[in-house]
Design an enzyme around this catalytic site. Structure first.
Site, PDB file in Angstrom:
ATOM      1  N   SER A 187      -4.818  -3.394  -2.145  1.00  0.00           N
ATOM      2  CA  SER A 187      -4.679  -3.207  -0.334  1.00  0.00           C
ATOM      3  C   SER A 187      -5.140  -2.118   0.590  1.00  0.00           C
ATOM      4  O   SER A 187      -5.432  -2.326   1.588  1.00  0.00           O
ATOM      5  CB  SER A 187      -3.292  -3.949  -0.252  1.00  0.00           C
ATOM      6  OG  SER A 187      -2.552  -2.771  -0.427  1.00  0.00           O
ATOM      7  N   LYS A 219       1.279   1.092   3.354  1.00  0.00           N
ATOM      8  CA  LYS A 219       0.381   0.316   4.490  1.00  0.00           C
ATOM      9  C   LYS A 219       0.157   1.693   5.570  1.00  0.00           C
ATOM     10  O   LYS A 219       0.846   2.620   5.561  1.00  0.00           O
ATOM     11  CB  LYS A 219       1.302  -0.517   5.004  1.00  0.00           C
ATOM     12  CG  LYS A 219       1.406  -1.725   3.985  1.00  0.00           C
ATOM     13  CD  LYS A 219       0.126  -2.459   3.487  1.00  0.00           C
ATOM     14  CE  LYS A 219       0.647  -3.415   2.428  1.00  0.00           C
ATOM     15  NZ  LYS A 219      -0.651  -3.814   1.655  1.00  0.00           N
TER      16      LYS A 219
END
Length: 193
Positions: A41, A94
């Site tokens: 990711s 993230k």
């Protein structure tokens, strides 16, 4: 004589362990630590060779000082570690795209535009909008919306392994004009009037 020396050495080592172990745990919990980042990711920032080598894991430094007490403001572009809003025991890595007071445009998750994909979302006070750098392989705020800053446990500051990529993390701000600061939007509207 050797037996007394070994016993004395063991007692000293044991005493040092009991003295330094709590200090080490405190530093790891509140100061900083090294952790592994796996998955796709956050490619290409982390694990750029994951398709080439199975089990590719980057080691990163996690800065924790003052994060839990909110003594440091999050900034757009910071890479953070947070508990997943739907599974708090799962840790996510993230990038912060928007902070409290910003308005952000969602990104379609599947590549197929559906109703609501282009909607603008306001990031409320005490929240931020996080996304993975690799949009096609990221479960992020486009899925679960703005996240509470209380879920954030650390800021990733450096890659420490592999040595070929060791160094500070670049703070990238979303270049695609998806984020509008409410303060800037209000000031621009007032100037235009």
């Amino acid at each position: 004589m050797a037996r007394v020396y070994l016993t004395s050495m063991w007692a000293t080592s044991r005493d040092l362990l009991f003295l330094w172990l709590p200090i080490g745990i405190t530093i790891s919990d509140y100061g900083g630590s090294v952790a592994g980042v796996s998955g796709r990711s956050m490619q290409p920032t982390f694990n750029p060779e994951a398709q080439l080598r199975a089990g590719s894991v980057d080691r990163v430094f996690l800065y924790k000082w003052g994060i839990s007490q909110r003594q440091r403001e999050l900034q757009r572009g910071d890479i953070v570690v947070l508990g997943a809003p739907d599974e708090p025991q799962v840790k996510l890595v993230k990038r912060v795209i928007a902070v409290s007071g910003d308005v952000v445009r969602r990104v379609p998750q599947s590549g197929v535009k559906r109703r609501g994909d282009d909607e603008l979302r306001f990031v409320p006070r005490g929240h931020c909008w996080v996304e993975g750098d690799n949009q096609r392989n990221s479960k992020d705020s486009n899925t679960f919306g703005p996240v509470s800053v209380g879920l954030i446990t650390a800021i990733v500051t450096h890659v420490v392994w592999p040595p070929s990529r060791a160094g500070p993390i670049e703070r990238k701000v979303s270049p695609d004009n998806r984020v509008v600061s409410v303060k800037n939007a209000t000031a621009a509207a007032a100037a235009a009037a």
